[in-house]
Each structure stands twice: as C-alpha cells, then as structure tokens.
Write a protein that holds these residues in place. Sequence first.
Motif, short mmCIF file in Angstrom:
data_model
loop_
_atom_site.label_atom_id
_atom_site.label_comp_id
_atom_site.label_asym_id
_atom_site.label_seq_id
_atom_site.Cartn_x
_atom_site.Cartn_y
_atom_site.Cartn_z
N VAL A 146 83.33 22.18 -22.53
CA VAL A 146 84.78 22.19 -22.80
C VAL A 146 85.53 21.44 -21.70
O VAL A 146 86.45 20.66 -21.95
N GLY A 147 85.12 21.68 -20.43
CA GLY A 147 85.77 20.99 -19.32
C GLY A 147 85.57 19.48 -19.42
O GLY A 147 86.50 18.70 -19.20
N PHE A 148 84.34 19.05 -19.77
CA PHE A 148 84.09 17.61 -19.89
C PHE A 148 84.93 17.00 -21.02
O PHE A 148 85.50 15.92 -20.88
N THR A 149 85.01 17.72 -22.14
CA THR A 149 85.80 17.22 -23.27
C THR A 149 87.27 17.10 -22.89
O THR A 149 87.95 16.13 -23.23
N PHE A 150 87.77 18.11 -22.15
CA PHE A 150 89.17 18.09 -21.75
C PHE A 150 89.46 16.90 -20.84
O PHE A 150 90.44 16.18 -21.01
N GLY A 154 91.78 13.70 -21.65
CA GLY A 154 92.91 13.36 -20.80
C GLY A 154 92.85 11.91 -20.36
O GLY A 154 93.86 11.22 -20.30
N ASP A 155 91.64 11.40 -20.07
CA ASP A 155 91.51 9.99 -19.68
C ASP A 155 91.91 9.07 -20.82
O ASP A 155 92.60 8.08 -20.64
#
Length: 287
Positions: A146-150, A154-155
């Motif tokens: 989830v953190g990687f997807t977020f 954002g990028d």
Amino acid sequence: MSNGNSPEDERPIEDVYHDVSEDVSEDDRPSIGRALQQARIAAGLTVDDISTATRVRIAIVHAIEADDFTPCGGDVYARGHIRTLAKAVRLDPAPLLAQFDAEHGGRPAPTPAAPLFEAERIRPERRGPNWTAAMVAAIVAVIGFVGFTFVKGGDDGGSEASVAEGSEPTAGATASPSAKPKKPAAPKPDPTDSAIAAAPQDKVTVKVSASEGRSWISAKDHNGRLLFDGLLKQGDSKTFQDSEKVNLVLGDAGAIELYVNGKKIEDDFQPGAVERLTYTKGDPEVG
C-alpha cells in the motif's frame, strides 16, 4: 541412682576400649552391641542420656546394644547409628564398622551416580506451523504494498500536475490532445500603483509613504476624529479612508509621497517643511 552395673563394668573407659579393640582376639571379641553397652556403662551414661545426646530413638539404642540392627532400616542407617553411638561413648567407630561389615557381607557398594543423574534425553517436539508469524509477515507485506502504491501514485500525480501547469514534459512523453497551452501571466502592476487605485468613488482614500526618510504625521476624518498620530519610519506607509475628507499634518513633507484616490500627488514638498493638507473625493485637487 544406681545403673545396676557390675564391679567389672565400672572400669575406666580407656580400659574397656583397650579390651574391646586391641587385646581381644576376634573369637573372644564382644559383639558390637555389647561393646557399645559396656562403653556407655563405663561412661556413666544411661540409654536416655545417649538418646538425648545423639537423637537416636531409645528403642533403636536398646536394639543395637542387643545386636539387633533391623530397626535401623538398613545397613547404611545401621552403620550411621553405630558411628554416632560410638562417638557418644568415646569409642573409635572404625573397628566397630569393620566388624559390622565383616558380619553383614561387607560394606555396601556405592550406588552408581550415572543411572540416578543421567538426564533423560529430550526428544524434539514436533511443532505445527507458526500461524502468528505468518500473519504478521502478511500484514507487513500488505502495508509495504500500500505504501509503495501510494508513493508511486503521488509521483505520477506530481508529473501530471507539472505538465498541466505548463512545464516542459520529459523526453518521450506524449502530450494529451485535450491539454491547453497555459495563458501568459498577467503583468504585475507598477510599484507606484497600489490597492487604492481601485478605491471606491464614494470615499476619499489617502496613502502616505515615508519614501525619503522618516516623518511625523497626523490624520483625521471629516468629524475631526484622529485616525493616526505618530512617526513613520523610512519605508513605512499608512492608508486612510473617509466618506468626505481626510485632514493631514506632515512633520517633514519632503520625506513623504502622497497618493490620493489612486493618483500620486506631485507637489514640491521641501525637506523639513510642515504641511497641513486636506483631500476630498474629487481630488487630487487640494481642498
């Protein structure tokens, strides 16, 4: 109190011990119980005295003196009682113990220590899968995804925002057909124009700036109410509004720039000169 001892039993304990342990042959040697009894009598002690001193029960003391070692509970305990009683009546226990071992099949062999103290081999216990660890690992994996997807989202959003604002896209990127060119920014107003340029026409607006130095000023409205009275440092400015007129007193008019209803007043004020001015809605004409 008489112990009932015969005259030959009243001999000193050294003589009894000598007779028992040294000068008597094995065949004529008294039994263990008889030797302990004679030594006790020679010492002037009763069975009660011996029991109290050694904490060996009276019944066991009587049994041992009768050469009955059954109440002792075994050869090991019998040897211990013989040693204790011998010391209490001042006999050397070694000959008595040797005699006991000879009469009862020798000294018992010590119990092997290995069988008693050998630790039981622990068999490895079969364990089932550790579901708790698996669940924790799964939760960590989900949080990481989830953190990687977020972060990735954002990028991407930041890149799209940059293109939408008109920045140059990177090489190889395809511009969206619906993207519109950014309109040129409106030119900034001249520094001499201020917010009072859009002053309402039904009021008088006066801006006082200490551009050339500091100056004391005073401002009042049409009712004579004091709007400001103080020192303006160089670079400071004040703006006053009234529905009819604004009355000013400039302590050093040469250091002041005036803007009335959005227009600069071009009066030739001299440094150090004190000026009293009044402005109305129809100015920049001096009232």
